[in-house]
Design a protein around this motif. Structure first.
Motif: not given
Length: 186
Positions: A120, A177-178, A181-185
């Motif tokens: 991220a 939020q950033m 989102d990165a955690w799931t990617l």
């Protein structure tokens, strides 16, 4: 949140001596200094924020990820943007009180946090640590929490050294939020 910055020396108002220093006013830090949201005692029922956060939505609690035994949450008073903590759900004060599954998941979520922060924000390095007890600097000593602080080359400038102030460029909700989102990617 930056609320006031002067570019000219403050005018003398009543008391004090005018000087050439600029001032960054960060009144939101006063809550931390005065101990807001710190438990009143050693038990889970004594107002521990780490015990109440899991009952909130991820957005309201600034939770980034949840495991079975631990969760990752943004620090309300970060040293750097993206500063998060990995916290056991169970109210324990000392690392030696964790059971095997909690210890393993604390380590795993710490690794996941590092991966998400690199993805991220391009973190160059990390400070990772546990402050065990108030004598060791734990702000909330009654509930174990491991800090994961992202670092970048040159991220320390004159502000923390001279002004005892850290300038953060992003709101916590946006950082949460950033990272989520990165955690799931990863």
């Amino acid at each position: 949140m930056l609320t006031h910055m002067t570019t000219e020396p403050e005018q003398q108002i009543g008391v004090g001596t005018q000087d050439a220093f600029q001032r960054l006013w960060t009144p939101h830090r006063m809550a931390y200094i005065q101990g807001e949201n710190k438990p009143s005692g050693p038990g889970a029922d004594d107002g521990c924020p780490f015990c109440s956060i899991p009952a909130k939505s991820d957005e309201d609690g600034l939770v980034i990820a949840r495991g079975e035994h631990v969760y990752a949450v943004l620090n309300l008073y970060p040293y750097n943007g993206g500063h998060l903590m990995v916290v056991p759900f169970r109210h324990v004060a000392d690392y030696t009180e964790l059971d095997g599954p909690e210890t393993l998941e604390l380590a795993e979520l710490t690794k996941q946090a590092m991966t998400a922060l690199r993805l991220a924000s391009g973190a160059h390095g990390f400070n990772i640590g546990l402050n065990q007890g108030s004598a060791a600097g734990a702000g909330i000593a009654a509930h174990l929490h491991q800090h994961v602080v992202p670092r970048w080359g040159g991220d320390t400038n004159f502000m923390p050294v001279v002004g005892n102030t850290k300038v953060l460029p992003q709101l916590l909700a946006d950082t949460r939020q950033m990272l989520a989102d990165a955690w799931t990617l990863r």
